[in-house]
Design a protein around this motif. Structure first.
Motif, PDB file in Angstrom:
ATOM      1  N   VAL B  12       0.869  -1.169   0.000  1.00 12.07           N
ATOM      2  CA  VAL B  12       0.000   0.000   0.000  1.00 12.07           C
ATOM      3  C   VAL B  12       0.906   1.219   0.000  1.00 12.07           C
ATOM      4  O   VAL B  12       1.833   1.310   0.809  1.00 12.07           O
ATOM      5  N   THR B  13       0.650   2.122  -0.909  1.00 12.31           N
ATOM      6  CA  THR B  13       1.488   3.307  -0.993  1.00 12.31           C
ATOM      7  C   THR B  13       0.646   4.507  -1.409  1.00 12.31           C
ATOM      8  O   THR B  13      -0.557   4.369  -1.674  1.00 12.31           O
ATOM      9  N   THR B  17       4.383   8.317  -5.330  1.00 12.61           N
ATOM     10  CA  THR B  17       5.602   7.660  -4.860  1.00 12.61           C
ATOM     11  C   THR B  17       6.071   6.645  -5.894  1.00 12.61           C
ATOM     12  O   THR B  17       5.262   6.092  -6.648  1.00 12.61           O
ATOM     13  N   PRO B  18       7.372   6.388  -5.946  1.00 16.83           N
ATOM     14  CA  PRO B  18       7.874   5.341  -6.843  1.00 16.83           C
ATOM     15  C   PRO B  18       7.665   3.964  -6.209  1.00 16.83           C
ATOM     16  O   PRO B  18       7.741   3.816  -4.986  1.00 16.83           O
ATOM     17  N   VAL B  19       7.401   2.992  -7.059  1.00 14.71           N
ATOM     18  CA  VAL B  19       7.176   1.625  -6.596  1.00 14.71           C
ATOM     19  C   VAL B  19       7.918   0.666  -7.526  1.00 14.71           C
ATOM     20  O   VAL B  19       7.871   0.834  -8.752  1.00 14.71           O
ATOM     21  N   ALA B  81       3.481   6.611  -8.861  1.00 16.39           N
ATOM     22  CA  ALA B  81       2.257   5.817  -8.840  1.00 16.39           C
ATOM     23  C   ALA B  81       0.993   6.682  -8.850  1.00 16.39           C
ATOM     24  O   ALA B  81       0.942   7.754  -8.218  1.00 16.39           O
ATOM     25  N   THR B  82      -0.012   6.199  -9.558  1.00 21.91           N
ATOM     26  CA  THR B  82      -1.325   6.852  -9.593  1.00 21.91           C
ATOM     27  C   THR B  82      -2.385   5.853  -9.135  1.00 21.91           C
ATOM     28  O   THR B  82      -2.173   4.637  -9.185  1.00 21.91           O
ATOM     29  N   SER B  83      -3.524   6.356  -8.733  1.00 24.00           N
ATOM     30  CA  SER B  83      -4.578   5.485  -8.223  1.00 24.00           C
ATOM     31  C   SER B  83      -5.065   4.501  -9.285  1.00 24.00           C
ATOM     32  O   SER B  83      -5.514   3.393  -8.959  1.00 24.00           O
TER      33      SER B  83
END
Lengths: 112, 111
Positions: B12-13, B17-19, B81-83
């Motif tokens: 969960v982020t 943010t980068p993932v 990251a996007t939703s």
């Protein structure tokens, strides 16, 4: 026509019955065809390849109809454990190394 | 089962943010793939690799990058990251077209 199309179901079938579902594909040059099975919240797993002459693996029979551009999966004497989503998979183009496309899947529920 | 491991299994982020998701195989298979699976869309190919440092885009590659510096590892990165990238991500390996072995999946939630 979508590249790979499946009836999403769900198919609700009593235990012991025979069930069949089809998958249509749009690219007449496609050469490779497969059925995968995916259990709820699990990863897909290869069920069987589909050959031009048709093939059988126990209770499962897969067939290819090139003229009408569809593949089929027949399950005989269905078991509760057959409940899953069945994914049709077709290679994208003419060559065996072309990418494969997954259908959205057909959900099957076997009822006790 | 084929030796393929995805990490992390859950994440969960926050948006922006980068993932990085990792796929590791012990089968020495040539091909590796990243898919996402969403309700109503099925499995969609993001990127794939046909060898070390050889990668190509799939049908939903926007917003994702990949790297494969070793045969056994294939990394998927979401730079910001996007939703809409909330999904279940599957890695797969194969040596023969169509016969893909999948990892257990990574459930990624972006808030």
């Amino acid at each position: 026509r979508k590249e790979v199309e499946q009836d999403p179901g769900p198919f609700n079938v009593p235990e012991g019955a025979t069930v069949a579902f089809n998958c249509t594909y749009s690219n007449s040059a496609s050469q490779s065809f497969f059925w995968y099975r995916q259990d709820c919240r699990k990863e897909p797993k290869l069920l069987m390849s589909v050959y031009s002459s048709g093939n059988e693996d126990g209770r499962f029979t897969a067939q290819l109809n090139r003229a009408s551009q569809y593949i089929s999966l027949l399950i005989r004497d269905s078991k509760l454990s057959d409940s899953a989503t069945y994914l049709c998979v077709v290679n994208k183009g003419r060559y065996r190394d072309d990418k494969i496309i997954f259908g959205k899947g057909t959900r099957l529920h076997i009822l006790p | 089962d084929a030796g393929i491991t995805q990490s992390p299994r859950h994440k969960v982020t926050e948006t922006g943010t980068p993932v990085t998701l990792r796929c590791h195989q012990t089968e020495n298979h040539r091909y590796m793939y990243w898919y996402r699976q969403d309700p109503g869309h099925g499995l969609r190919l993001i990127h794939y690799s046909y060898g070390v440092k050889d990668t190509d885009k799939g049908e939903v590659s926007d917003g994702y990058s990949v790297s494969r510096s070793k045969t056994e590892d294939f990394l998927l990165t979401l730079e910001s990251a996007t939703s809409s990238q909330t999904s279940v991500y599957f890695c797969a390996i194969s040596e023969v077209l169509g016969n893909q072995h999948f990892g257990d999946g990574t459930r990624l939630s972006i808030l």
